[in-house]
Design a protein around this motif. Structure first.
Motif, PDB file in Angstrom:
ATOM      1  N   HIS A 242       0.856  -1.187   0.000  1.00 36.40           N
ATOM      2  CA  HIS A 242       0.000   0.000   0.000  1.00 36.40           C
ATOM      3  C   HIS A 242       0.891   1.237   0.000  1.00 36.40           C
ATOM      4  CE1 HIS A 242      -2.965  -2.899   2.055  1.00 36.40           C
ATOM      5  NE2 HIS A 242      -3.206  -2.850   0.757  1.00 36.40           N
ATOM      6  N   PRO A 243       0.537   2.235  -0.810  1.00 43.52           N
ATOM      7  CA  PRO A 243       1.429   3.387  -1.003  1.00 43.52           C
ATOM      8  C   PRO A 243       1.627   4.258   0.236  1.00 43.52           C
ATOM      9  CG  PRO A 243      -0.676   3.785  -2.058  1.00 43.52           C
ATOM     10  CD  PRO A 243      -0.692   2.360  -1.584  1.00 43.52           C
ATOM     11  N   VAL A 244       2.803   4.874   0.296  1.00 42.22           N
ATOM     12  CA  VAL A 244       3.140   5.867   1.315  1.00 42.22           C
ATOM     13  C   VAL A 244       3.727   7.056   0.560  1.00 42.22           C
ATOM     14  CG1 VAL A 244       4.522   6.412   3.343  1.00 42.22           C
ATOM     15  CG2 VAL A 244       3.631   4.096   3.035  1.00 42.22           C
ATOM     16  N   TYR A 245       3.111   8.229   0.716  1.00 40.52           N
ATOM     17  CA  TYR A 245       3.562   9.440   0.039  1.00 40.52           C
ATOM     18  C   TYR A 245       4.003  10.452   1.086  1.00 40.52           C
ATOM     19  CZ  TYR A 245       0.796   7.336  -3.700  1.00 40.52           C
ATOM     20  OH  TYR A 245       0.269   6.474  -4.631  1.00 40.52           O
ATOM     21  N   ASN A 246       5.285  10.766   1.101  1.00 35.56           N
ATOM     22  CA  ASN A 246       5.826  11.758   2.036  1.00 35.56           C
ATOM     23  C   ASN A 246       5.373  11.509   3.473  1.00 35.56           C
ATOM     24  OD1 ASN A 246       7.225  13.220   0.030  1.00 35.56           O
ATOM     25  ND2 ASN A 246       5.353  14.304  -0.520  1.00 35.56           N
TER      26      ASN A 246
ATOM     27  N   TRP B 137       2.673   9.864   4.420  1.00 36.33           N
ATOM     28  CA  TRP B 137       1.226   9.637   4.525  1.00 36.33           C
ATOM     29  C   TRP B 137       0.908   8.283   3.885  1.00 36.33           C
ATOM     30  CZ3 TRP B 137      -1.829  12.550   7.466  1.00 36.33           C
ATOM     31  CH2 TRP B 137      -1.335  13.797   7.859  1.00 36.33           C
ATOM     32  N   ALA B 138       0.415   7.360   4.687  1.00 34.54           N
ATOM     33  CA  ALA B 138       0.199   5.979   4.247  1.00 34.54           C
ATOM     34  C   ALA B 138      -1.267   5.711   3.917  1.00 34.54           C
ATOM     35  CB  ALA B 138       0.648   5.019   5.354  1.00 34.54           C
ATOM     36  N   ALA B 139      -1.483   5.021   2.804  1.00 31.59           N
ATOM     37  CA  ALA B 139      -2.827   4.557   2.469  1.00 31.59           C
ATOM     38  C   ALA B 139      -3.202   3.525   3.527  1.00 31.59           C
ATOM     39  CB  ALA B 139      -2.851   3.942   1.082  1.00 31.59           C
ATOM     40  N   THR B 140      -4.312   3.764   4.203  1.00 26.66           N
ATOM     41  CA  THR B 140      -4.697   2.962   5.361  1.00 26.66           C
ATOM     42  C   THR B 140      -6.181   2.631   5.292  1.00 26.66           C
ATOM     43  OG1 THR B 140      -3.053   4.215   6.621  1.00 26.66           O
ATOM     44  CG2 THR B 140      -4.627   2.934   7.888  1.00 26.66           C
ATOM     45  N   PHE B 141      -6.525   1.478   5.796  1.00 25.67           N
ATOM     46  CA  PHE B 141      -7.916   1.045   5.830  1.00 25.67           C
ATOM     47  C   PHE B 141      -8.413   1.127   7.273  1.00 25.67           C
ATOM     48  CE2 PHE B 141     -11.348  -2.099   5.929  1.00 25.67           C
ATOM     49  CZ  PHE B 141     -12.072  -1.699   4.822  1.00 25.67           C
TER      50      PHE B 141
ATOM     51  N   TYR C 221      -5.845   8.286   4.325  1.00 31.54           N
ATOM     52  CA  TYR C 221      -4.408   8.487   4.532  1.00 31.54           C
ATOM     53  C   TYR C 221      -4.143   8.919   5.969  1.00 31.54           C
ATOM     54  CZ  TYR C 221      -3.506   7.767  -0.345  1.00 31.54           C
ATOM     55  OH  TYR C 221      -3.405   7.183  -1.578  1.00 31.54           O
ATOM     56  N   LEU C 222      -3.113   8.298   6.546  1.00 34.12           N
ATOM     57  CA  LEU C 222      -2.743   8.477   7.942  1.00 34.12           C
ATOM     58  C   LEU C 222      -1.217   8.542   8.004  1.00 34.12           C
ATOM     59  CD1 LEU C 222      -3.945   7.957  10.958  1.00 34.12           C
ATOM     60  CD2 LEU C 222      -3.371   5.598  10.516  1.00 34.12           C
TER      61      LEU C 222
END
Length: 120
Positions: free
Chosen positions: A89-93, A95-99, A108-109
């Motif tokens: 699952h992607p993490v951008y700067n 910020w992680a894609a989270t369910f 995002y968390l």
């Protein structure tokens, strides 16, 4: 007369080149249409069980690479059951894609607020 023959040969050569180009474009169009007909397939990755490890964590609707996260959904409390699979699952700067397993939605968390993997 030779002038007409040369002119006719030149027109014939241009006509043949255009016909050949038309065939190449048609072939390329068929190839693109064939590629477009095959949908991309990826195996879905079920989020790995985790919990919110910060006292509270802002949970955003989406992430923009220019302005960062946007569309605050809610604030998740410490221990809230969430899911994130590192590497899938992607993490951008940060910020992680989270369910969020509570309402069953994605957002995002901050990655540093995800912990307790496989604890439940």
């Amino acid at each position: 007369m030779p002038r007409r023959i040369l002119h006719g040969v030149a027109v014939l050569a241009i006509g043949t080149a255009v016909a050949t180009l038309g065939t190449a474009v048609a072939t390329l169009g068929t190839a693109v249409a064939t590629l477009g007909a095959v949908p991309a397939q990826a195996d879905p990755v079920v989020p790995r069980h985790a919990v919110v490890s910060c006292q509270s964590a802002s949970f955003y609707d989406n992430y923009d690479s220019v302005s960062g996260p946007y569309g605050l959904k809610r604030v998740l409390p410490y221990g809230n059951k969430i899911g994130h699979t590192p590497g899938a699952h992607p993490v951008y700067n940060g910020w992680a894609a989270t369910f969020d397993f509570g309402p069953n939605d994605w957002g995002y968390l901050r990655i540093e607020c995800i912990g307790g993997y496989d604890s439940w």
